[in-house]
Structures are given as structure tokens and as C-alpha cells.
Write an enzyme that holds these catalytic residues in place. Structure first.
Site, PDB file in Angstrom:
ATOM      1  N   ASN A   1      20.600  16.319   7.168  1.00 36.38           N
ATOM      2  CA  ASN A   1      19.606  17.548   6.513  1.00 36.38           C
ATOM      3  C   ASN A   1      20.854  17.942   6.248  1.00 36.38           C
ATOM      4  O   ASN A   1      19.896  18.867   5.425  1.00 36.38           O
ATOM      5  CB  ASN A   1      18.885  17.152   7.070  1.00 36.38           C
ATOM      6  CG  ASN A   1      17.903  16.049   7.918  1.00 36.38           C
ATOM      7  OD1 ASN A   1      16.891  16.492   6.303  1.00 36.38           O
ATOM      8  ND2 ASN A   1      18.214  15.322   8.579  1.00 36.38           N
TER       9      ASN A   1
ATOM     10  N   HIS B   1      10.889  16.165  11.275  1.00 40.60           N
ATOM     11  CA  HIS B   1      11.208  14.689  12.153  1.00 40.60           C
ATOM     12  C   HIS B   1      11.022  13.456  11.523  1.00 40.60           C
ATOM     13  O   HIS B   1      10.393  13.634  10.556  1.00 40.60           O
ATOM     14  CB  HIS B   1      10.411  15.663  13.059  1.00 40.60           C
ATOM     15  CG  HIS B   1       9.250  14.377  14.311  1.00 40.60           C
ATOM     16  ND1 HIS B   1      10.263  14.415  15.432  1.00 40.60           N
ATOM     17  CD2 HIS B   1       8.605  13.631  14.542  1.00 40.60           C
ATOM     18  CE1 HIS B   1      10.114  13.580  16.497  1.00 40.60           C
ATOM     19  NE2 HIS B   1       8.816  13.061  15.706  1.00 40.60           N
TER      20      HIS B   1
HETATM   21  C1  GRF Z   1      16.567  13.725  11.900  1.00 43.70           C
HETATM   22  O1  GRF Z   1      16.119  12.416  11.755  1.00 43.70           O
HETATM   23  C2  GRF Z   1      15.647  15.048  11.542  1.00 43.70           C
HETATM   24  O2  GRF Z   1      14.468  13.839  11.533  1.00 43.70           O
HETATM   25  C3  GRF Z   1      15.848  14.711  13.844  1.00 43.70           C
HETATM   26  O3  GRF Z   1      16.974  14.354  13.912  1.00 43.70           O
HETATM   27  C4  GRF Z   1      17.861  14.132  12.583  1.00 43.70           C
HETATM   28  C5  GRF Z   1      18.954  14.735  12.604  1.00 43.70           C
HETATM   29  O4  GRF Z   1      19.733  14.391  11.640  1.00 43.70           O
HETATM   30  N1  GRF Z   1      14.791  16.109  13.748  1.00 43.70           N
HETATM   31  P1  GRF Z   1      20.940  14.646  10.732  1.00 43.70           P
HETATM   32  O5  GRF Z   1      21.554  15.829  12.107  1.00 43.70           O
HETATM   33  O6  GRF Z   1      20.141  15.309   9.947  1.00 43.70           O
HETATM   34  O7  GRF Z   1      22.046  14.155  10.357  1.00 43.70           O
END
Ligand code: GRF
Length: 229
Positions: free
Chosen positions: A41, A136
Site C-alpha cells: 500500500n 483495512h
Molecule cells: C493490507 O491488507 C492492509 O489492508 C492491512 O495490512 C495489509 C498491509 O499490506 N492493514 P502491505 O504491507 O501494504 O502490503
């Protein structure tokens, strides 16, 4: 389309937001990102900034884990990084105060949690009222906390998804900014469902950051409304 350089990040107390008042936001579109792991993300935010669809700068990426892959993503993009290991601090308050101080010193006006596996306490919340976002992997308020995709499969829902919300003291419980639905298939596994939700996450998080930074939103209780920008 470039957004106006305004923001309506305003103070809140969790019960009765005051949409009329503002805190200084340094006039900045500077983001601080908190991670613990993979950082996909974070990458989505970096990519949106790079391709010009998100008008912002990432001032710093802070991880509580030294081996978080997201640190390498930030480094590759030329973004400052910092490891603050929560185990080196005597309390959550001290840890959160250290994070807040790092962000403040860099003129951060919006904090983005991107897979940050720590609860956020009052020492950080109070420094960034209505200015901390989290993403989330479920349609909140369903399935808060860890393993949201597994919770969704185990519950047997037919639709899950992703949510970006403002962070309050309640775990995954703050006002919802944007959501996207993802169908659950009969043959889904946690991995398959997570991957399909992640595609939506990567679209949704830059969009939510854009909305918040551009202003043109208000809260009524816990309802988030977009208004004319
Ligand atoms: C994602 O699924 C987010 O929604 C959750 O933790 C995960 C993080 O993934 N809070 P990344 O580290 O961004 O790949």
C-alpha cells in the site's frame, strides 16, 4: 486534474467533531507513512504520487520492524526511512510520542497507516486529530482486527472488501472515508481473497489520501461526507 492546495484537516474529539475549526496543517501535503511489513500500500501511494494522480509528498516512512520490505520500497523511491522499534520504548505513550515528534519535525500533516501492526494511542492521535488514515481489508465494521480475510471466509459472507477510515481510539472503528466491495467466491482461499482485495486497496488508498488532502469533506458524528471542493 490537480487538486487545490487546501485541506480541511480539523480537530475532533471522538464524540462531537467541530467542523468549523481548523488546526494548522503547515499548509503542506506532506504525508508520514507507518509500516510493519510488505509495504504494497505504501508502494501504491508512491506510484500515485509518481504518476501525478496524487498531489502529495511522502516526508518519511517509519517502520517498527527493521526487516520490513516496505523500507526497501521507500529507499528505492528516494524517501527517508526510520526504524523505531517499539520494544526499545518503555511504554506505548513514549513510542507514540517519538513517532509524533518525528512526523512533526518534518512538517507532516497527514499520517497513513499502511500495514502498521500497532495500536495507535492518544499521544499520537492527539497530535494528528482527524489526520490519521488506516486501510483495512474488509468492509468495516465487519471483521476488524487481524486476519480480516480469514474472518470473512470463516463467517461465510458473500461480499467482503476494503475500507479506508480515519483512525480513532477504537480499533478499526473510525469514520469511513471510502470502501470497495469484493465478491467472495465459493472456491476462495485466504490467499486468493486477499489478493483480490489488495487490488482494490491499492486503488482505494491513494483516492482516500487525495480526498482528505484536498479538503471538501466534513464529519457529522461518525459519518464522513464529501462536499464541494
Ligand atoms: C493490507 O491488507 C492492509 O489492508 C492491512 O495490512 C495489509 C498491509 O499490506 N492493514 P502491505 O504491507 O501494504 O502490503
Amino acid at each position: 486534474m490537480r487538486a487545490p492546495e487546501t485541506s480541511n484537516i480539523v480537530p475532533v474529539d471522538s464524540g462531537s467533531p467541530d467542523p468549523g475549526s481548523r488546526i494548522p496543517d503547515h499548509g503542506s501535503r506532506r504525508i508520514g507513512v507507518l509500516i510493519s511489513g510488505r509495504g504494497s500500500n505504501l508502494q501504491a501511494l508512491i506510484d500515485a504520487i509518481t504518476d501525478g494522480s496524487l498531489n502529495a509528498q511522502i516526508a518519511i516512512v517509519i517502520s517498527n520492524k527493521a526487516d520490513a520490505a516496505g523500507l526497501d520500497r521507500a529507499g528505492a523511491a528516494g524517501i527517508d526511512t526510520l526504524v523505531l522499534d517499539h520494544r526499545s520504548f518503555a511504554s506505548r505513550d513514549e513510542y507514540d510520542a517519538a513517532i509524533a515528534s518525528e512526523f512533526r519535525s518534518r512538517g507532516v500533516s497527514l499520517v497513513c497507516l499502511a500495514g502498521f501492526m500497532r495500536l495507535i494511542g492518544p499521544r499520537l492521535l492527539d497530535q494528528f486529530p482527524q489526520a490519521i488514515l488506516n486501510i483495512h481489508p474488509s468492509l468495516l465494521p465487519a471483521f476488524p482486527g487481524v486476519d480480516a480475510q480469514r474472518q470473512a471466509l470463516d463467517h461465510g459472507v458473500k461480499i467482503s472488501g476494503a475500507t479506508v477510515h480515519l483512525v480513532t481510539g477504537e480499533l478499526d472503528g473510525g469514520p469511513i472515508v471510502v470502501q470497495a466491495a469484493v465478491p467472495v467466491r465459493d472456491d476462495d482461499t485466504v490467499e486468493l481473497l486477499s489478493a483480490r482485495i489488495l487490488i482494490e486497496e491499492h486503488r482505494l488508498y491513494p483516492e482516500a489520501v487525495r480526498i482528505i488532502l484536498n479538503g471538501g469533506w466534513r464529519l457529522e458524528g461518525r459519518r464522513f461526507f464529501r462536499v464541494a471542493e
